[in-house]
Structure formats: C-alpha cells, structure tokens
Design an enzyme around this catalytic site. Structure first.
Site, PDB file in Angstrom:
ATOM      1  N   ASN A 208     -16.173  -5.315   1.735  1.00  0.00           N
ATOM      2  CA  ASN A 208     -16.944  -4.895   0.565  1.00  0.00           C
ATOM      3  C   ASN A 208     -18.424  -4.929   0.916  1.00  0.00           C
ATOM      4  O   ASN A 208     -18.800  -5.311   2.024  1.00  0.00           O
ATOM      5  CB  ASN A 208     -16.611  -5.765  -0.648  1.00  0.00           C
ATOM      6  CG  ASN A 208     -16.938  -7.218  -0.408  1.00  0.00           C
ATOM      7  OD1 ASN A 208     -18.082  -7.593  -0.227  1.00  0.00           O
ATOM      8  ND2 ASN A 208     -15.903  -8.063  -0.369  1.00  0.00           N
ATOM      9  N   ASP A 304      -7.420 -17.548  -5.239  1.00  0.00           N
ATOM     10  CA  ASP A 304      -8.705 -17.577  -5.955  1.00  0.00           C
ATOM     11  C   ASP A 304      -9.336 -18.939  -5.668  1.00  0.00           C
ATOM     12  O   ASP A 304      -8.953 -19.961  -6.253  1.00  0.00           O
ATOM     13  CB  ASP A 304      -8.486 -17.367  -7.460  1.00  0.00           C
ATOM     14  CG  ASP A 304      -9.818 -17.171  -8.181  1.00  0.00           C
ATOM     15  OD1 ASP A 304     -10.800 -17.858  -7.811  1.00  0.00           O
ATOM     16  OD2 ASP A 304      -9.874 -16.343  -9.094  1.00  0.00           O
TER      17      ASP A 304
HETATM   18  O1  C5P Z   1     -12.507 -12.860 -10.246  1.00  0.00           O
HETATM   19  P1  C5P Z   1     -13.809 -12.441  -9.691  1.00  0.00           P
HETATM   20  O2  C5P Z   1     -13.714 -11.968  -8.265  1.00  0.00           O
HETATM   21  O3  C5P Z   1     -14.607 -11.480 -10.520  1.00  0.00           O
HETATM   22  O4  C5P Z   1     -14.671 -13.791  -9.705  1.00  0.00           O
HETATM   23  C1  C5P Z   1     -15.841 -13.913  -8.996  1.00  0.00           C
HETATM   24  C2  C5P Z   1     -16.082 -15.359  -8.646  1.00  0.00           C
HETATM   25  O5  C5P Z   1     -14.899 -15.967  -8.122  1.00  0.00           O
HETATM   26  C3  C5P Z   1     -17.104 -15.500  -7.557  1.00  0.00           C
HETATM   27  O6  C5P Z   1     -17.764 -16.727  -7.770  1.00  0.00           O
HETATM   28  C4  C5P Z   1     -16.256 -15.531  -6.293  1.00  0.00           C
HETATM   29  O7  C5P Z   1     -16.914 -16.187  -5.243  1.00  0.00           O
HETATM   30  C5  C5P Z   1     -15.026 -16.286  -6.743  1.00  0.00           C
HETATM   31  N1  C5P Z   1     -13.774 -15.896  -6.092  1.00  0.00           N
HETATM   32  C6  C5P Z   1     -13.145 -16.751  -5.226  1.00  0.00           C
HETATM   33  N2  C5P Z   1     -11.939 -16.392  -4.659  1.00  0.00           N
HETATM   34  C7  C5P Z   1     -11.378 -15.193  -4.935  1.00  0.00           C
HETATM   35  C8  C5P Z   1     -12.025 -14.304  -5.802  1.00  0.00           C
HETATM   36  C9  C5P Z   1     -13.226 -14.664  -6.362  1.00  0.00           C
HETATM   37  O8  C5P Z   1     -13.670 -17.843  -4.952  1.00  0.00           O
HETATM   38  N3  C5P Z   1     -10.234 -14.863  -4.369  1.00  0.00           N
END
Ligand code: C5P
Length: 397
Positions: A208, A304
């Site tokens: 990304n 996550d």
């Molecule tokens: O769910 P989303 O990607 O929008 O959430 C963003 C937040 O979650 C950011 O702080 C990102 O670093 C964290 N994140 C994470 N692991 C993932 C996806 C997102 O730590 N697999």
C-alpha cells in the site's frame, strides 16, 4: 551530569581538532567516559598520545587493526556508546555520512550503529556554504543526526563567516541536553509504522502507499521526550528514527510476532498501514504466465494487531493508540473503530485525495478518546507527532 555516560568521540582532520582535546577534558570532568577515535587526517593536527592521555583510554585509529577487532570489533565499539559525537566534523566526513560510505574506521563506525549521533562541523566558510555541503547537511538532519554549530567568526584560514566549530562548552551543553531526563524517561513505547508487503510469489507482493512518515515522526518526538522506543517497521524508504530499537519486518504476521516480542510497553502506537489480507495461495515459486494464464488469488485475513494488543487480558500497555484513515464520515467511523478494536485513543484523519494528506507533509487529525472527538488544526506531520507525544506523556504521568 554525564555520570555513567559513554561517549564515542570521533575527531576528524581540521585545525579545530585542538578544541577536541578541551572537549575530552570537559566531558570527563562531568563524569563521562570518552572513547576516542582519530581519523588519519586528525593525526596531522593532534597526536594519539595526547588524546589518549586526556581520555584515559586507548585511541582507536585503524579499521583493520586485528587486535582491536579481536578485543572489541568495530560494530561493538559503536554500539556500546550512549552517544557518538563527531567533533570536529569535516565536510568530508559529513559527505561520507550522508552517502553511507564506510572506507575507514570513523565512517564504518558511523554506518554500523543505531546509536544517536551528534556532529559539530568545522570547515572553511565556502565549504560550509557550498551547495553540496548544504545538501549533505539536509540529508543528515532528515536521517536524525543532531548538529551543534557551526558558529560565525574568524577562521584559521583568515576568512570570516559560518564554519567555526562550536565551542567545547556549547557542545557539552548540547550533550547534556541530549541526556537530560524528559517526561518519558524510563518509559517504553512501542510503535508500528509503514506498510506491510504480502507475497504473491517470491518476486511479487501486495503493498500500500504508506510512507511511514507519520510513524517515524511520532517515534522521533517520543525519543525527544526521553522514551525508549521500539520501532517495528514494514518496508519503507524513510530513514528509521535514530536511537530507537528498530525491527524491520515485511508481512503483517511478522509484524505481529515482532510486536509480541517487544511487549511489555507503557504505551503502544499502531501507525502502520497493515494489509487486511494476505495471499493464502502464495506460491513458493514464481507464477509463470504461460502455465497459469490469468492467476486467481485467494486471500486470508491477517491478524488485527491493534485489536489483539488492545484486548490483551494480561500485560496490556497502559495506553493503546490506533489510527483510522478514512475517506467518509471520518469521526463516526473512527469512533466506531475505537469501540470495536478496544483501544484507548484513535487518531483519525481524512485521506480523501482532495486533502493531499496521503504522502504529503501535512496532516489534519482528530483525536478520539473516551472524552469524545478533539479536532486538531491542519499542521505539519512533525507537529502532529510532537503534540501526540506530549499527550502521551501527560497520560502516562
Ligand atoms: O481496521 P483498520 O485497518 O482501519 O484500522 C487501522 C488501525 O488498526 C491502525 O492503527 C492500524 O495500525 C491497525 N491495524 C493493525 N493490524 C491490522 C489492521 C490494522 O494493527 N491487521
């Protein structure tokens, strides 16, 4: 003030090297241990004997001195220091540092370390103001190197202007300021930053556009407040923060392992743009166009990391901060994300292309906490970082 601090002092070749002798004396008066390194050119100005007599330690001079390598090794030499100071720093050593060259002991030590580095340039005014030196200085500042001076004044070459090395007492003051306790001294903060790369096959991956700029700026701001920082970063072009424990990873699962290993922490900041999915069908060998035609990729969900850490039963960091990059209904989505993930704060921002935030130098964020939404004015990413670090320090105090 500098009791128990070990300073690796690199003296490079310039007339100001004689002031380096005074610097050694002043540092030792304040309790610092000084390990001196002399370049060949420095030996034209001051003798190894006088340097080692003042430092009370052996002088290191040659990269390929096998005795030194057996005793300590150049890697060990630079890593065992709390701070590396280059004083005087010639135009030549600044150029080598900016380019990452390692062709003698001094430049190799500087490349082989993640210890913070401070430089006190000393050179002729025309050399200091030359476009090449200005470029090198800008690069080194971006790499996290601290500059002390140079000052304006009469120069040994008879000219006047900027290029005189800062006075030894000014360098000592900068060193003391570097070690002065900050509001986060003794605190450990974990930061994730940058993108992740999820392999499709050995040569292709899904990535990304995250540059890692905001995460790096936050790490630097926390380091300035005295925190011990573990910086877990995906592949990013930006220089990692000097003085942090940097752990480089590629995939989300590697990032998760690194985060688990780095805990416990007093606070954790999840600034990485972690891929939500990995390629479940990733191949160990390169996908061939002819054999496969149009490939079909199947995906699996990545862990996550933020949610896992925020929901830890044991050993959860006292403050867990996530980021939410949104394009619509920023506040509502970010507020829901905070509840869903279980983190304490969410730093929300609008990354619609019209804002110019993604990949830009500025950011406009809203800090969402249990107290509600606090919109910050649009400001430089460095200023967002400084403000966030200040809030973290307040929350942990
Ligand atoms: O769910 P989303 O990607 O929008 O959430 C963003 C937040 O979650 C950011 O702080 C990102 O670093 C964290 N994140 C994470 N692991 C993932 C996806 C997102 O730590 N697999």
């Amino acid at each position: 003030m500098l009791q128990d601090k070990r300073i690796l002092l690199i003296l490079t070749g310039g007339i100001a090297a004689y002031k380096g002798l005074d610097l050694i004396r002043r540092l030792r008066e304040r309790g610092a241990a000084v390990t001196p390194v002399l370049t060949r050119a420095a030996e034209q100005f001051i003798t190894p004997l006088s340097v080692s007599a003042l430092a009370g330690e052996k002088v290191y001079r040659e990269l390929f001195d096998l005795t030194d390598e057996a005793e300590m090794g150049h890697i060990q030499l630079s890593r065992s220091a709390d701070l590396i100071v280059v004083a005087p720093a010639t135009a030549d050593i600044l150029a080598k540092m900016a380019q990452g060259r390692a062709d003698d002991l001094a430049s190799t030590l500087l490349l082989a370390t993640d210890t913070p580095v401070m430089v006190a340039p000393a050179m002729n005014v025309r050399m200091w103001t030359h476009a090449a030196t200005r470029r090198n200085r800008d690069q080194l500042i971006a790499d996290g190197i601290t500059f002390v001076g140079p000052n304006d004044g009469d120069m040994a070459c008879g000219e006047f202007g900027p290029g005189r090395m800062a006075e030894p007492l000014d360098i000592v003051a900068a060193i003391e300021a570097h070690f002065a306790p900050g509001p986060l001294t003794g605190r450990h903060v974990l930061i994730t930053s940058g993108p992740t790369h999820e392999p499709i096959d050995p040569v292709r991956y899904i990535a990304n556009r995250s540059s890692g700029a905001q995460g790096t700026a936050i790490a630097n701001a926390l380091l300035r407040l005295g925190a011990r920082v573990t910086f877990v970063t995906g592949p990013a072009d930006i220089a990692p923060p000097q003085g942090a424990d940097v752990i480089a990873v590629e995939t989300a699962r590697e990032m998760q392992d690194a985060v688990t290993q780095a805990l416990p922490a007093d606070a954790a900041v999840f600034a990485a743009a972690v891929a939500d999915w990995r390629v479940a069908s990733a191949s160990d060998s390169k996908l061939k166009k002819s054999a496969y035609g149009l490939p079909v990729l199947t995906f699996a969900e990545n862990p996550d990391i933020l949610a896992q850490v925020a929901q830890m039963q044991d050993g959860r960091p006292g403050l867990v901060i996530g980021f939410a990059a949104e394009t619509d209904d920023v506040i509502a989505n970010a507020t829901a994300k905070r509840a869903r993930k279980g983190c304490d704060w969410i730093v929300a921002n609008d990354v619609s292309p019209a804002t110019g935030i993604m990949g830009g130098a500025e950011n406009a964020v809203t800090l969402i906490s249990a107290d509600g939404a606090d919109p910050w004015p649009r400001m430089a990413k460095d200023d967002v970082a400084t403000r966030l670090a200040g809030r973290i320090a307040d929350a942990l105090s």
